[in-house]
Design a protein around this motif. Structure first.
Motif, PDB file in Angstrom:
ATOM      1  N   GLY A 196      35.834 -10.888  33.102  1.00  0.00           N
ATOM      2  CA  GLY A 196      34.939  -9.928  32.468  1.00  0.00           C
ATOM      3  C   GLY A 196      35.680  -8.694  32.006  1.00  0.00           C
ATOM      4  O   GLY A 196      36.859  -8.517  32.284  1.00  0.00           O
ATOM      5  N   ASP A 197      34.945  -7.838  31.297  1.00  0.00           N
ATOM      6  CA  ASP A 197      35.588  -6.675  30.684  1.00  0.00           C
ATOM      7  C   ASP A 197      34.802  -5.386  30.937  1.00  0.00           C
ATOM      8  O   ASP A 197      34.997  -4.390  30.266  1.00  0.00           O
ATOM      9  N   LYS A 246      29.550  -9.609  33.280  1.00  0.00           N
ATOM     10  CA  LYS A 246      30.934  -9.280  32.909  1.00  0.00           C
ATOM     11  C   LYS A 246      31.505  -8.120  33.721  1.00  0.00           C
ATOM     12  O   LYS A 246      32.607  -7.648  33.442  1.00  0.00           O
TER      13      LYS A 246
END
Ligand SMILES: *Cc1c(COP(=O)(O)O)cnc(C)c1O
Length: 397
Positions: A94-95, A144
């Protein structure tokens, strides 16, 4: 300050003096016992043992395992490592990172850097007392989300965040939780287990230890990349020859801080509350910043309206009083503190903030002296302020 004046140091959130016992404990490790812990002869093995024993002390203080403690160069490095190390190691998962709007720059600036690298950051707002809302935090978690970073206690306004609630939310969602506990460590109880923490930053110079040494607690099994690459120190996770004397200083200072914590916190709370009620009671148009009760034992932060913080500091300095303000003109910018903005103060009010942070050496007499001087300084500055009129109806702000 004239030579006869004794310095009244009320800026312990910025840094603290090293205790004489801590200096004594550090001394042998500069010369007699200087060995590199990575070498194999006996003075080096001694150094290694000293580092490991310090690690145990820090682990005990946090309720962690020694293998979960990593020594760093201080709070800034620990925070950078937590954010960047987790971000890079979990990029494929995820970011998204969640933090708060009132973090120290050692968290906010790495977060902004990561934003430039393509990560998405949520900066949670806080309420008027500086508290993060755990419900809002939970709502901002997405599939995320790879890290939550919320400080244990704020360095400017002293507000203690609900990290236990946040920890249990993070745990429920399986998101690693980091806390910048640099202001809290050695001052209020911490437990990585009870608060379900995955990472925690601390720094020795905020609890009467030396500058340039800190630690990062990393829970076993946490996916994190190193940010310093080189030798195999700190179990291949933080390269660089150990700061032997610093490590000893950190552990000794933390050990002492924990032993006296309960009594010292009580003593400081009393001094703090006398300062707060004294200033609010004697200087008109002042208000307390931060939470009235959920706040660090030694933290006082008040806004003195119609007064410029920097001028107040210079006048206090002429009386030998060291304090701090939320107007960051010293750093070359006229931007008021992001923390005071986040709790909803106007630019004008934020510029007139005064932070007095008490510590080990603070005394009742010092508090009395400050309570004498602050009203005089405020009156003097207001007398020359175009914004202030003693007639209440004539305010121009
Ligand atoms: C002082 C401080 C830091 C930075 O620690 P250093 O050891 O000075 O790098 C980080 N976070 C908070 C909350 C602090 O008060």
């Amino acid at each position: 300050m004239t030579p006869a004046q004794r310095l009244i140091y009320m800026d312990n959130a910025a840094t603290t003096p090293v205790r004489p016992e801590v200096m004594e404990a550090m001394r042998p490790y500069f010369h007699d016992r200087f060995g590199n812990p990575s070498s194999i002869y006996s003075i080096a093995r001694e150094s290694k043992e000293v580092v490991e024993s310090a690690r145990e002390t820090v682990a005990r203080a946090l309720g962690a395992e020694p293998g979960e403690i990593y020594f760093t160069s201080g709070g800034t490095e620990s925070d950078n490592w937590a954010l960047k190390g987790i971000a890079y190691a979990n990029r494929k998962l995820g970011d998204h990172i969640i933090t708060s709007a009132i973090e120290h720059h050692a968290v906010l600036h790495p977060a902004q850097y990561l934003e430039k690298q393509g990560f998405r950051i949520t900066y949670l707002p806080v309420d008027a007392s500086g508290l993060v809302d755990p419900g809002a935090l939970e709502d901002s978690i997405t599939k995320k989300t790879i890290l939550i970073s919320v400080m244990t206690a704020n360095n400017e306004i002293g507000t203690i965040e609900p990290i236990r609630e946040i920890g249990s939310i993070a745990q429920r969602h399986g998101v690693p939780f980091h806390t910048d506990a640099v202001q809290a460590a050695g001052h209020i109880p911490l437990s990585v287990k009870h608060d379900a923490l995955d990472l925690l930053s601390l720094s020795a110079h905020k609890f009467n230890g030396p500058k340039g040494i800190g630690a990062l607690y990393i829970r076993k099994g946490t996916r994190i990349d190193p940010i310093h690459h080189g030798g195999g120190q700190e179990r291949n996770r933080r390269a660089g020859t150990e700061n032997l004397a610093g490590v000893v200083g950190l552990a000794t200072a933390l050990d002492i801080a924990l032993r006296i914590m309960k009594d010292e916190a009580e003593r400081l709370r009393d001094l703090r509350d006398r300062l707060i009620s004294g200033i609010l009671g004697s200087v008109p148009h002042t208000r307390l910043n931060g939470h009235p009760t959920r706040r660090l034992p030694g933290n006082v932060n008040v806004s003195v309206e119609y007064v410029e913080g920097e001028s107040m500091l210079l006048h206090l300095d002429s009386y030998g009083i060291c304090a701090s303000t939320g107007s960051a003109c010293t750093s070359g910018s006229l931007e008021p503190s992001h923390v005071l903005m986040a709790i909803g103060l106007s630019h004008e009010v934020a510029h007139g903030s005064l932070r007095l942070t008490l510590g080990e050496e603070s005394t009742s007499d010092e508090v009395e002296r400050v309570l004498e001087v602050v009203p005089q300084v405020a009156a003097k500055l207001r007398a020359i302020s175009p914004l202030y009129s003693p007639n209440e109806r004539d305010y121009h702000v």
